[in-house]
Enzyme design. Structure first.
Site, PDB file in Angstrom:
ATOM      1  N   LYS A 178       0.896  -1.167   0.000  1.00 40.16           N
ATOM      2  CA  LYS A 178       0.000   0.000   0.000  1.00 40.16           C
ATOM      3  C   LYS A 178       0.931   1.212   0.000  1.00 40.16           C
ATOM      4  O   LYS A 178       1.445   1.622   1.039  1.00 40.16           O
ATOM      5  CB  LYS A 178      -0.894  -0.013   1.247  1.00 40.16           C
ATOM      6  CG  LYS A 178      -2.211   0.708   1.105  1.00 40.16           C
ATOM      7  CD  LYS A 178      -2.112   2.167   0.779  1.00 40.16           C
ATOM      8  CE  LYS A 178      -1.750   3.014   1.989  1.00 40.16           C
ATOM      9  NZ  LYS A 178      -1.443   4.436   1.601  1.00 40.16           N
ATOM     10  N   GLU A 253      10.158   1.342  10.320  1.00 38.32           N
ATOM     11  CA  GLU A 253      11.196   2.353  10.070  1.00 38.32           C
ATOM     12  C   GLU A 253      10.501   3.702  10.175  1.00 38.32           C
ATOM     13  O   GLU A 253       9.680   4.045   9.328  1.00 38.32           O
ATOM     14  CB  GLU A 253      11.785   2.162   8.662  1.00 38.32           C
ATOM     15  CG  GLU A 253      12.617   0.920   8.501  1.00 38.32           C
ATOM     16  CD  GLU A 253      13.960   1.019   9.200  1.00 38.32           C
ATOM     17  OE1 GLU A 253      14.511   2.128   9.315  1.00 38.32           O
ATOM     18  OE2 GLU A 253      14.463  -0.023   9.641  1.00 38.32           O
ATOM     19  N   CYS A 287      13.934  10.846   6.166  1.00 35.14           N
ATOM     20  CA  CYS A 287      13.863  10.464   7.580  1.00 35.14           C
ATOM     21  C   CYS A 287      15.194  10.697   8.273  1.00 35.14           C
ATOM     22  O   CYS A 287      15.243  10.973   9.460  1.00 35.14           O
ATOM     23  CB  CYS A 287      13.475   9.001   7.682  1.00 35.14           C
ATOM     24  SG  CYS A 287      14.554   7.922   6.741  1.00 35.14           S
ATOM     25  N   GLU A 387      10.040  16.327  14.511  1.00 34.02           N
ATOM     26  CA  GLU A 387      10.444  16.146  13.109  1.00 34.02           C
ATOM     27  C   GLU A 387       9.653  17.107  12.223  1.00 34.02           C
ATOM     28  O   GLU A 387       8.424  17.096  12.230  1.00 34.02           O
ATOM     29  CB  GLU A 387      10.171  14.697  12.685  1.00 34.02           C
ATOM     30  CG  GLU A 387      10.686  14.399  11.298  1.00 34.02           C
ATOM     31  CD  GLU A 387      10.344  12.982  10.839  1.00 34.02           C
ATOM     32  OE1 GLU A 387       9.185  12.568  10.998  1.00 34.02           O
ATOM     33  OE2 GLU A 387      11.245  12.306  10.315  1.00 34.02           O
TER      34      GLU A 387
HETATM   35  P1  NAD Z   1       2.706   8.573   7.284  1.00 33.55           P
HETATM   36  O1  NAD Z   1       2.912   7.822   8.547  1.00 33.55           O
HETATM   37  O2  NAD Z   1       1.716   9.674   7.285  1.00 33.55           O
HETATM   38  O3  NAD Z   1       2.249   7.610   6.104  1.00 33.55           O
HETATM   39  C1  NAD Z   1       3.037   6.496   5.729  1.00 33.55           C
HETATM   40  C2  NAD Z   1       2.141   5.457   5.088  1.00 33.55           C
HETATM   41  O4  NAD Z   1       1.223   4.973   6.069  1.00 33.55           O
HETATM   42  C3  NAD Z   1       1.284   5.983   3.933  1.00 33.55           C
HETATM   43  O5  NAD Z   1       1.208   4.990   2.942  1.00 33.55           O
HETATM   44  C4  NAD Z   1      -0.074   6.189   4.593  1.00 33.55           C
HETATM   45  O6  NAD Z   1      -1.148   6.127   3.685  1.00 33.55           O
HETATM   46  C5  NAD Z   1      -0.103   5.030   5.565  1.00 33.55           C
HETATM   47  N1  NAD Z   1      -1.010   5.202   6.706  1.00 33.55           N
HETATM   48  C6  NAD Z   1      -1.401   6.348   7.321  1.00 33.55           C
HETATM   49  N2  NAD Z   1      -2.241   6.064   8.340  1.00 33.55           N
HETATM   50  C7  NAD Z   1      -2.385   4.715   8.379  1.00 33.55           C
HETATM   51  C8  NAD Z   1      -3.110   3.818   9.206  1.00 33.55           C
HETATM   52  N3  NAD Z   1      -3.867   4.245  10.217  1.00 33.55           N
HETATM   53  N4  NAD Z   1      -3.000   2.488   8.974  1.00 33.55           N
HETATM   54  C9  NAD Z   1      -2.219   2.023   7.975  1.00 33.55           C
HETATM   55  N5  NAD Z   1      -1.533   2.826   7.147  1.00 33.55           N
HETATM   56  C10 NAD Z   1      -1.597   4.158   7.344  1.00 33.55           C
HETATM   57  O7  NAD Z   1       4.131   9.088   6.823  1.00 33.55           O
HETATM   58  P2  NAD Z   1       4.486   9.986   5.556  1.00 33.55           P
HETATM   59  O8  NAD Z   1       4.089  11.398   5.841  1.00 33.55           O
HETATM   60  O9  NAD Z   1       3.996   9.340   4.327  1.00 33.55           O
HETATM   61  O10 NAD Z   1       6.082   9.872   5.534  1.00 33.55           O
HETATM   62  C11 NAD Z   1       6.913  10.693   6.275  1.00 33.55           C
HETATM   63  C12 NAD Z   1       7.382   9.975   7.519  1.00 33.55           C
HETATM   64  O11 NAD Z   1       8.044   8.777   7.156  1.00 33.55           O
HETATM   65  C13 NAD Z   1       8.391  10.771   8.301  1.00 33.55           C
HETATM   66  O12 NAD Z   1       8.093  10.672   9.677  1.00 33.55           O
HETATM   67  C14 NAD Z   1       9.712  10.091   7.992  1.00 33.55           C
HETATM   68  O13 NAD Z   1      10.705  10.262   8.959  1.00 33.55           O
HETATM   69  C15 NAD Z   1       9.281   8.674   7.855  1.00 33.55           C
HETATM   70  N6  NAD Z   1      10.259   7.924   7.069  1.00 33.55           N
HETATM   71  C16 NAD Z   1      11.057   7.006   7.716  1.00 33.55           C
HETATM   72  C17 NAD Z   1      12.038   6.308   7.009  1.00 33.55           C
HETATM   73  C18 NAD Z   1      12.936   5.328   7.709  1.00 33.55           C
HETATM   74  O14 NAD Z   1      13.555   4.512   7.019  1.00 33.55           O
HETATM   75  N7  NAD Z   1      13.049   5.354   9.017  1.00 33.55           N
HETATM   76  C19 NAD Z   1      12.192   6.545   5.646  1.00 33.55           C
HETATM   77  C20 NAD Z   1      11.375   7.479   5.030  1.00 33.55           C
HETATM   78  C21 NAD Z   1      10.398   8.158   5.747  1.00 33.55           C
END
Ligand code: NAD
Length: 496
Positions: A178, A253, A287, A387
């Protein structure tokens, strides 16, 4: 203007219309022009995808495929990605606004993810355990889990999906992805390439849509054996609780607020480049962004002068242009979030040394924000603790190594840290004392599928990359075979 393209889910090897017949629009963040309409997935679409993935997992064409052959498929997929690198890089740039230069760089290394796990596929095996009873053959086997759910964010869609997909397939699982609602296109194309590479239909499925509507039903689906998530810490926490309630594993992650620490003995021009790369590359939408710079007071002004001069000279504009150095933020809310944090910083008493304003990218009309440096901050302010995920750097001076360690570790996150020093002993001391899953010395943002990584504290659970991550996608079975011919012992004298 032509009608935007329509993208369907990819389920069971076929483009599949959404059950509810609904679509959502994705926009080019550099221009705000519509890019495509993507299927708006719901619980029914997820159920179809998990059903297709379950059928593929149980199908002898996949289940009985030798590990060597699994490796061949992964190698072929890596080769196909290399052949389509330019197309995939452009797709990602149009979708999330990251520089084409950067996405080309990511695509140049992406085949390595599949080639690395291609090489590992026939090296997954158990052990023979020499228990105290020589008549018993005890061995372990590493088995695939079943259907793995992969939920990914928008900032590096193909790379972050591949960190999960390549090892999950390598270990013999099937997958439902997803992707982020902001970047559906490249991951759908990846699933098509997986089919072309020879993975059976249903081995790789993609359901596009929003977190609450498609992500949550995937996590909650009873047919799921494992969830692997990359995204924010808040969402990760909800997903981990749901997974724990169903006794399935989760690899997470998550977010970061990484310190980039510059000592007085550092090569300052190099450190300044490392600081700029750490926060302004990818417009800070990574991230591992080095969003807190800790700098020894004796070199504070010199470093800041260099970093500020480079930040002011950054060329903002069209991410497709070779000369552009900073593209837009990925969508409107993200830009508003970044702007809101800088306003909050001002209210908290921070001084904006440079930047601090939204721009339209020189007339492009997109969601741009200037490279921003905040000074006069301390570690208690929200702009320093939370963040931001944008091009916003907070600069904190320190006087001693001890103080640098204390400030660096005074955070809920533990994803990464940078250290700039010419002292070998200090480099080792810092690597030892920093509470972060990845520590870079005299470099920043280095990464490889070969090198395992793990977020500490609220930055993650479990390991991605390297051989270590295979454990996240397999379960261990212990088999006991009595090879003796003696009668089975009296049950009432057996040990407990
Ligand atoms: P997000 O948590 O808003 O969304 C990530 C994914 O989760 C999306 O596909 C979203 O649709 C899905 N999602 C949202 N709510 C959900 C739920 N209740 N149940 C299941 N899925 C759900 O994050 P984002 O804004 O897309 O990405 C940015 C974040 O990702 C930042 O915090 C960043 O640090 C982190 N990130 C971490 C890494 C790592 O390797 N540690 C890498 C890249 C990004």
């Amino acid at each position: 203007m032509p009608e935007p393209t329509t993208l369907q889910h990819f389920i069971g090897g076929k483009p599949t219309a959404p059950a509810a017949g609904e679509y959502f629009e994705s926009t080019n963040p550099a221009t705000r022009r519509p890019l495509y309409r993507a299927a708006r997935g719901n619980a029914t679409d997820i159920d179809r995808a998990v059903t297709a993935a379950t059928a593929a997992f149980e199908d002898p064409r996949w289940r009985d495929l030798s590990q060597t052959r699994r490796g061949h498929l992964l190698r072929r997929l890596g080769d196909l990605i290399a052949e389509h690198a330019e197309e995939l890089a452009r797709t990602e740039t149009l979708d999330n606004g990251k520089l084409l230069r950067e996405m080309r760089g990511q695509l140049a290394t992406l085949p390595e993810y599949y080639h690395y796990y291609a090489g590992l596929a026939d090296k997954i095996h158990g052990d023979v355990i020499p228990t105290s009873d020589r008549r018993v053959l005890n061995y372990t086997a590493r088995e695939p889990l079943g259907v793995v759910g992969a939920i990914t964010p928008w900032n590096s869609p193909l790379t972050l999906t591949s960190s999960k997909l390549a090892p999950a397939l390598c270990a013999g699982n099937t997958v439902v992805v997803k992707p982020s609602e902001h970047t559906s296109a490249s991951v759908l194309r990846l699933a098509e390439l997986a089919l072309e590479a020879g993975f059976p239909p249903g081995a790789v499925n993609v359901v596009t849509g929003f977190g609450a509507e498609a992500g949550q039903p995937l996590v909650d689906h009873p047919g799921l054996a494992k969830i692997s998530f990359t995204g924010s810490t808040a969402t990760g926490s909800r997903i981990a609780s749901a997974a724990a309630g169903r006794f399935i594993g989760s690899t997470l992650e998550l977010g970061g607020k990484s310190p980039n620490i510059v000592f007085e003995d550092a090569d300052i021009p190099n450190a300044a480049m490392g600081v700029v790369a750490g926060i302004f590359a990818a417009a800070g939408q990574t991230c591992i962004a080095g969003s807190r710079v800790l700098v020894h007071r004796s070199v504070h002004d010199e470093l800041l002068e260099r970093v500020t001069a480079r930040a002011r000279a950054i060329r903002i504009g069209d991410p497709l242009e070779e000369t552009t150095e900073l593209g837009p933020l990925a969508f409107a809310d993200q830009r508003d979030k970044v702007a809101g944090y800088v306003d909050l910083g001002r209210e908290e008493g921070a001084r904006v040394l440079t930047g601090g304003r939204a721009t339209d990218g020189g007339g492009l009309g997109g969601w741009f924000y200037e490279p921003t440096i905040l000074v006069d901050v301390d570690n208690s302010m929200r702009v320093v603790r939370e963040e931001i995920f944008g091009p916003v750097l907070a600069v904190l001076p320190f006087d001693t190594e001890e103080e640098a360690v204390r400030i660096a570790n005074d955070t809920e996150y533990g994803l990464a840290a940078g250290v700039w020093t010419t002292s070998l002993s200090r480099a080792h001391r810092m690597a030892d004392r920093l509470e972060a899953g990845t520590v870079w010395v005299n470099t920043y943002r280095a990464m490889s599928p070969m090198s395992p990584r793990q977020g500490f504290k609220t930055s993650g659970v479990g390991v991605e990359h390297g051989t270590e991550t295979i454990k996240e996608y397999t379960r261990l079975k212990s088999v006991w075979i009595n090879t003796g011919e003696e009668p089975v012992a009296d049950p009432f004298t057996m040990r407990s």
